[in-house]
Design an enzyme around this catalytic site. Structure first.
Site, mmCIF file in Angstrom:
data_model
loop_
_atom_site.group_PDB
_atom_site.id
_atom_site.type_symbol
_atom_site.label_atom_id
_atom_site.label_comp_id
_atom_site.label_asym_id
_atom_site.label_seq_id
_atom_site.Cartn_x
_atom_site.Cartn_y
_atom_site.Cartn_z
ATOM 1 N N TYR A 183 30.378 -5.323 -26.328
ATOM 2 C CA TYR A 183 30.163 -4.143 -25.470
ATOM 3 C C TYR A 183 29.020 -3.282 -26.013
ATOM 4 O O TYR A 183 28.099 -2.918 -25.279
ATOM 5 C CB TYR A 183 31.449 -3.320 -25.353
ATOM 6 N N SER B 45 26.032 4.474 -22.739
ATOM 7 C CA SER B 45 27.201 4.888 -23.520
ATOM 8 C C SER B 45 26.747 5.603 -24.779
ATOM 9 O O SER B 45 25.634 5.377 -25.261
ATOM 10 C CB SER B 45 28.014 3.657 -23.922
HETATM 11 O O1 NJP Z 1 35.169 2.385 -15.619
HETATM 12 P P1 NJP Z 1 36.130 1.929 -14.406
HETATM 13 P P2 NJP Z 1 34.207 3.675 -15.784
HETATM 14 N N1 NJP Z 1 29.971 -5.667 -9.700
HETATM 15 O O2 NJP Z 1 36.752 0.667 -14.881
HETATM 16 C C1 NJP Z 1 32.750 -1.655 -11.132
HETATM 17 C C2 NJP Z 1 30.466 3.425 -18.791
HETATM 18 N N2 NJP Z 1 31.186 4.143 -19.853
HETATM 19 O O3 NJP Z 1 34.115 4.451 -14.551
HETATM 20 O O4 NJP Z 1 33.825 -4.122 -8.532
HETATM 21 C C3 NJP Z 1 30.058 -4.431 -9.171
HETATM 22 O O5 NJP Z 1 37.013 3.058 -14.002
HETATM 23 C C4 NJP Z 1 34.188 -1.492 -10.682
HETATM 24 O O6 NJP Z 1 34.293 -1.814 -9.291
HETATM 25 P P3 NJP Z 1 34.959 -3.174 -8.700
HETATM 26 C C5 NJP Z 1 30.916 2.013 -18.587
HETATM 27 O O7 NJP Z 1 30.365 1.129 -19.527
HETATM 28 C C6 NJP Z 1 32.486 4.480 -19.693
HETATM 29 O O8 NJP Z 1 34.586 4.346 -17.023
HETATM 30 O O9 NJP Z 1 35.551 -2.725 -7.379
HETATM 31 N N3 NJP Z 1 30.837 -3.467 -9.672
HETATM 32 C C7 NJP Z 1 34.421 -0.016 -10.884
HETATM 33 O O10 NJP Z 1 34.050 0.713 -9.730
HETATM 34 C C8 NJP Z 1 30.411 1.750 -17.185
HETATM 35 O O11 NJP Z 1 29.078 1.306 -17.208
HETATM 36 C C9 NJP Z 1 33.163 5.138 -20.733
HETATM 37 O O12 NJP Z 1 35.979 -3.648 -9.706
HETATM 38 C C10 NJP Z 1 31.570 -3.766 -10.771
HETATM 39 C C11 NJP Z 1 33.493 0.344 -12.036
HETATM 40 O O13 NJP Z 1 32.588 -0.759 -12.222
HETATM 41 C C12 NJP Z 1 30.481 3.109 -16.521
HETATM 42 O O14 NJP Z 1 30.676 4.065 -17.566
HETATM 43 C C13 NJP Z 1 32.494 5.440 -21.906
HETATM 44 C C14 NJP Z 1 31.530 -5.017 -11.387
HETATM 45 C C15 NJP Z 1 34.236 0.541 -13.339
HETATM 46 O O15 NJP Z 1 35.118 1.619 -13.220
HETATM 47 C C16 NJP Z 1 31.597 3.280 -15.502
HETATM 48 O O16 NJP Z 1 32.832 2.918 -16.093
HETATM 49 C C17 NJP Z 1 31.175 5.071 -22.051
HETATM 50 C C18 NJP Z 1 30.696 -5.994 -10.800
HETATM 51 N N4 NJP Z 1 30.614 -7.252 -11.291
HETATM 52 C C19 NJP Z 1 30.530 4.429 -21.010
HETATM 53 N N5 NJP Z 1 32.367 -4.999 -12.456
HETATM 54 C C20 NJP Z 1 34.597 5.521 -20.631
HETATM 55 N N6 NJP Z 1 35.213 5.450 -19.448
HETATM 56 O O17 NJP Z 1 35.187 5.929 -21.660
HETATM 57 C C21 NJP Z 1 32.894 -3.760 -12.515
HETATM 58 O O18 NJP Z 1 30.558 5.337 -23.200
HETATM 59 N N7 NJP Z 1 32.421 -3.021 -11.496
#
Ligand code: NJP
Length: 233
Positions: A149, A136
């Site tokens: 976070y 991030s």
């Molecule tokens: O978020 P979201 P993003 N095991 O909520 C999965 C970083 N980031 O795409 O398991 C496996 O739409 C969840 O899948 P599910 C952020 O920190 C973002 O924005 O099916 N998977 C879903 O596919 C993160 O590292 C922003 O619920 C798990 C995904 O994670 C990355 O970008 C800014 C899980 C989340 O999709 C992707 O986030 C920044 C588990 N235990 C950094 N828990 C931003 N969006 O503004 C969750 O600086 N997931």
């Protein structure tokens, strides 16, 4: 399949993970998709232009990580790129956190990355692979309500650098997006107030750039922020 490069994407069910998977597939990689929402990754796998495997993955559960690793290697036998994308964010003042929320943040954002990366380390070393950490722009700064976070992303930055130092044959890249229009922290893409957020596709293009660099180059860090993101944000 022996000559086809293989990539794995964690958190591939929505948001950034789905577009990372599509870019990898467009670039010719067979793709392994992991997330807890199996239906979503199965649909994505069916829509990709290269061979794709959808397998359940909870990065916070060691048994799930081992089962994912076994399924990926049984199907494809190698790994050339790992996108550690799964991540969560909980935002409130420090005194309002429950201990479980802090533990959950670190279990997914730090321990989960460690677990998946080390599970595939022999295969990644064998291919001199790319390990992309989705960190991030807050991995070097803090803001009110972002304590656990930002701490988890500072920790991920340290983990990334240590991984690179211990394994010089790998190419470890810390990708640091600013605010991006996904489902992150319970938000909805296109919701009011997110007009200036980066589109996930824009962030994913930086991964395409990294994939296309010749092996002589190691892109260690990318910070990509919306040109409309207020500098003080
Ligand atoms: O978020 P979201 P993003 N095991 O909520 C999965 C970083 N980031 O795409 O398991 C496996 O739409 C969840 O899948 P599910 C952020 O920190 C973002 O924005 O099916 N998977 C879903 O596919 C993160 O590292 C922003 O619920 C798990 C995904 O994670 C990355 O970008 C800014 C899980 C989340 O999709 C992707 O986030 C920044 C588990 N235990 C950094 N828990 C931003 N969006 O503004 C969750 O600086 N997931």
């Amino acid at each position: 399949m022996e000559n086809v490069k293989v990539a794995a994407v964690t958190g591939a069910s929505r948001g950034l993970g789905t577009v990372f998977a599509r870019v990898l597939s467009e670039e010719g990689y067979a793709v392994a998709l992991g997330a807890r929402d199996l239906g979503a990754i199965e649909s994505l796998a069916a829509s990709l232009p290269s061979p794709a495997l959808a397998h359940p993955l909870d990065v916070g559960d060691p048994g799930s990580v081992a089962a994912f690793r076994d399924a990926v290697l049984a199907r494809f036998g190698r790994l050339d790129a790992l996108i550690n994308n799964a991540g969560i964010g909980i935002f409130k003042r420090l005194e309002d956190f429950a201990p479980e929320e802090i533990e959950q943040t670190f279990r997914v954002n730090v321990q989960g990355v460690w677990a998946v990366t080390t599970a595939f380390l022999p295969q990644l070393k064998a291919t001199r692979g790319l390990v992309c950490m989705i960190s991030s722009d807050v991995s070097t700064r803090t803001f009110p309500t972002g304590g656990p976070y930002t701490a988890s992303k500072f920790a991920l930055r340290a983990l990334s650098r240590t991984l690179q130092q211990e394994n010089p044959e790998l190419r470890v890249m810390e990708l640091r997006p600013g605010a991006t229009d996904t489902f992150f922290a319970g938000s909805t893409p296109g919701a009011p107030g997110k007009e200036w957020f980066l589109r996930p596709q824009t962030v994913a293009e930086t991964v395409r750039f990294a994939l296309r660099l010749p092996p002589e180059a190691r892109l260690e860090e990318i910070v990509v922020r919306s040109s409309s993101q207020p500098p003080e944000y």
